[in-house]
Enzyme design. Sequence first.
Site, PDB file in Angstrom:
ATOM      1  N   TYR A 220      -2.965  -1.368  10.745  1.00  0.00           N
ATOM      2  CA  TYR A 220      -2.921  -1.724   9.310  1.00  0.00           C
ATOM      3  C   TYR A 220      -1.614  -1.250   8.685  1.00  0.00           C
ATOM      4  O   TYR A 220      -0.912  -2.015   8.015  1.00  0.00           O
ATOM      5  CB  TYR A 220      -4.117  -1.106   8.582  1.00  0.00           C
ATOM      6  CG  TYR A 220      -4.051  -1.217   7.066  1.00  0.00           C
ATOM      7  CD1 TYR A 220      -4.337  -2.424   6.426  1.00  0.00           C
ATOM      8  CD2 TYR A 220      -3.706  -0.119   6.267  1.00  0.00           C
ATOM      9  CE1 TYR A 220      -4.276  -2.524   5.038  1.00  0.00           C
ATOM     10  CE2 TYR A 220      -3.646  -0.221   4.886  1.00  0.00           C
ATOM     11  CZ  TYR A 220      -3.933  -1.424   4.280  1.00  0.00           C
ATOM     12  OH  TYR A 220      -3.870  -1.518   2.907  1.00  0.00           O
TER      13      TYR A 220
ATOM     14  N   SER B 254       0.863  -1.187   0.000  1.00  0.00           N
ATOM     15  CA  SER B 254       0.000   0.000   0.000  1.00  0.00           C
ATOM     16  C   SER B 254       0.895   1.231   0.000  1.00  0.00           C
ATOM     17  O   SER B 254       2.050   1.162   0.436  1.00  0.00           O
ATOM     18  CB  SER B 254      -0.851   0.006   1.265  1.00  0.00           C
ATOM     19  OG  SER B 254      -1.535   1.234   1.404  1.00  0.00           O
TER      20      SER B 254
HETATM   21  N1  LIG Z   1      -8.600  -0.304  -1.822  1.00  0.00           N
HETATM   22  C1  LIG Z   1      -7.581   0.445  -1.422  1.00  0.00           C
HETATM   23  O1  LIG Z   1      -7.707   1.674  -1.335  1.00  0.00           O
HETATM   24  C2  LIG Z   1      -6.246  -0.191  -1.104  1.00  0.00           C
HETATM   25  C3  LIG Z   1      -5.147   0.656  -1.003  1.00  0.00           C
HETATM   26  C4  LIG Z   1      -3.896   0.114  -0.729  1.00  0.00           C
HETATM   27  C5  LIG Z   1      -3.765  -1.255  -0.578  1.00  0.00           C
HETATM   28  N2  LIG Z   1      -4.858  -2.071  -0.664  1.00  0.00           N
HETATM   29  C6  LIG Z   1      -4.646  -3.505  -0.499  1.00  0.00           C
HETATM   30  O2  LIG Z   1      -5.103  -4.178  -1.654  1.00  0.00           O
HETATM   31  C7  LIG Z   1      -5.435  -5.530  -1.339  1.00  0.00           C
HETATM   32  C8  LIG Z   1      -6.774  -5.887  -1.949  1.00  0.00           C
HETATM   33  O3  LIG Z   1      -7.789  -5.140  -1.305  1.00  0.00           O
HETATM   34  P1  LIG Z   1      -9.063  -4.516  -2.056  1.00  0.00           P
HETATM   35  O4  LIG Z   1      -8.931  -3.061  -1.995  1.00  0.00           O
HETATM   36  O5  LIG Z   1      -9.277  -5.168  -3.368  1.00  0.00           O
HETATM   37  O6  LIG Z   1     -10.211  -4.892  -0.990  1.00  0.00           O
HETATM   38  P2  LIG Z   1     -11.367  -6.001  -0.991  1.00  0.00           P
HETATM   39  O7  LIG Z   1     -12.267  -5.811  -2.151  1.00  0.00           O
HETATM   40  O8  LIG Z   1     -11.964  -5.934   0.376  1.00  0.00           O
HETATM   41  O9  LIG Z   1     -10.593  -7.389  -1.201  1.00  0.00           O
HETATM   42  C9  LIG Z   1      -9.895  -8.040  -0.180  1.00  0.00           C
HETATM   43  C10 LIG Z   1      -9.707  -9.491  -0.531  1.00  0.00           C
HETATM   44  O10 LIG Z   1      -8.938 -10.117   0.524  1.00  0.00           O
HETATM   45  C11 LIG Z   1      -9.523 -11.362   0.806  1.00  0.00           C
HETATM   46  N3  LIG Z   1      -9.285 -11.824   2.173  1.00  0.00           N
HETATM   47  C12 LIG Z   1      -9.545 -11.202   3.334  1.00  0.00           C
HETATM   48  N4  LIG Z   1      -9.262 -12.003   4.371  1.00  0.00           N
HETATM   49  C13 LIG Z   1      -8.823 -13.175   3.848  1.00  0.00           C
HETATM   50  C14 LIG Z   1      -8.384 -14.409   4.393  1.00  0.00           C
HETATM   51  N5  LIG Z   1      -8.343 -14.623   5.706  1.00  0.00           N
HETATM   52  N6  LIG Z   1      -7.985 -15.408   3.542  1.00  0.00           N
HETATM   53  C15 LIG Z   1      -8.029 -15.224   2.205  1.00  0.00           C
HETATM   54  N7  LIG Z   1      -8.438 -14.081   1.619  1.00  0.00           N
HETATM   55  C16 LIG Z   1      -8.838 -13.076   2.445  1.00  0.00           C
HETATM   56  C17 LIG Z   1     -11.008 -11.179   0.572  1.00  0.00           C
HETATM   57  O11 LIG Z   1     -11.589 -12.437   0.245  1.00  0.00           O
HETATM   58  P3  LIG Z   1     -12.522 -13.320   1.215  1.00  0.00           P
HETATM   59  O12 LIG Z   1     -13.093 -12.386   2.252  1.00  0.00           O
HETATM   60  O13 LIG Z   1     -13.537 -13.903   0.298  1.00  0.00           O
HETATM   61  O14 LIG Z   1     -11.612 -14.346   1.764  1.00  0.00           O
HETATM   62  C18 LIG Z   1     -11.028 -10.255  -0.635  1.00  0.00           C
HETATM   63  O15 LIG Z   1     -11.060 -10.997  -1.830  1.00  0.00           O
HETATM   64  C19 LIG Z   1      -5.350  -5.630   0.175  1.00  0.00           C
HETATM   65  O16 LIG Z   1      -4.129  -6.206   0.555  1.00  0.00           O
HETATM   66  C20 LIG Z   1      -5.406  -4.174   0.630  1.00  0.00           C
HETATM   67  O17 LIG Z   1      -4.787  -3.971   1.877  1.00  0.00           O
HETATM   68  C21 LIG Z   1      -6.081  -1.557  -0.925  1.00  0.00           C
END
Ligand SMILES: NC(=O)c1ccc[n+]([C@@H]2O[C@H](COP(=O)([O-])OP(=O)(O)OC[C@H]3O[C@@H](n4cnc5c(N)ncnc54)[C@H](OP(=O)(O)O)[C@@H]3O)[C@@H](O)[C@H]2O)c1
Length: 276
Positions: free
Chosen positions: A146, A133
């Site tokens: 986080y 991130s």
């Molecule tokens: N959106 C942003 O602004 C942002 C910014 C910087 C970094 N990120 C990072 O990007 C990544 C993806 O996030 P996103 O933004 O796409 O959010 P999201 O739509 O909430 O996706 C998160 C994914 O992580 C999975 N996950 C959560 N707990 C899990 C577990 N115990 N085992 C396996 N899978 C798990 C969820 O799947 P299930 O719940 O189905 O398991 C879901 O598919 C994350 O690492 C997040 O920290 C996001």
Amino acid sequence: MNRKVVIITGASSGMGMEVAYCLIEKGCKVYACARRTERMQPIKERGGEVISLDVRDEASMVNCVNLVLEKEGRIDVLINNAGYGCGGAIEDVPMEEIHNQYEVNVFGLGRMIQLVLPSMRKQHAGRIVNVSSMGGRFTTPFIGWYHSTKYAVEAISDALRMEVKDYNIDVVLIEPGMIQTNWGVIASDNIKKYSGKTAYQKNADRVAKFYEKRYGSNGKLTEPKKLAEVISHAALTEKPKARYLTGKYAKLLTFFKTISPDNIYQTIVRKFMGMK
Ligand SMILES: NC(=O)c1ccc[n+]([C@@H]2O[C@H](COP(=O)([O-])OP(=O)(O)OC[C@H]3O[C@@H](n4cnc5c(N)ncnc54)[C@H](OP(=O)(O)O)[C@@H]3O)[C@@H](O)[C@H]2O)c1
């Protein structure tokens, strides 16, 4: 030419799901993994494989990697994308929740790396793409736990890159800015859940609102599809960069953090997030 065999964690929504679509379209053999497999039918319909994976569970991770190795005989790319935002004041978040945050964002990511490396070293080729991130480069209030996990992801990735260079394995960091996914809703719900009724209540509510406004249905953040293109490029390009800092506010805030003394940075960030 062999199709690249790719494992993507956290592929049931947001960026992970879009990366799965993008890499299937580019001709990869995609193994999309998450807990909520019932949401992943569209990936199957496009030709991807779906595996039930909980990155907090050793047996689930071992089973996932073994399954792909048995079917394909190799893994070319691991995309460690699973993660969520544990919100709340440092003082308020229960230890159990902090453990869960580390299990998903750090230990799960690290264990998946350990499980794929033996086969990658043996084939003298491979790539590990870790979704960190912009929050692995600077810190904001009320999601401190986080941030700490993403700083850990940065350190693990930078160390690993130097260790596996001799085996022709690339390690790439993705450092997204604010991306229009469910991430912000989960983070703001957690802020309210853990700090909505404590000494930090007033500022916690303000910061939760900051996230709700930006990640809500009228949000104007970077589309996950855009990030999927960057992640797919990082997964497939011949010579990837060590890190890709991209998406809304990512470059601006990281630059601001780099040039600002701590006291100025902190005053402006508190203001930017509506704190008083
Ligand atoms: N959106 C942003 O602004 C942002 C910014 C910087 C970094 N990120 C990072 O990007 C990544 C993806 O996030 P996103 O933004 O796409 O959010 P999201 O739509 O909430 O996706 C998160 C994914 O992580 C999975 N996950 C959560 N707990 C899990 C577990 N115990 N085992 C396996 N899978 C798990 C969820 O799947 P299930 O719940 O189905 O398991 C879901 O598919 C994350 O690492 C997040 O920290 C996001």
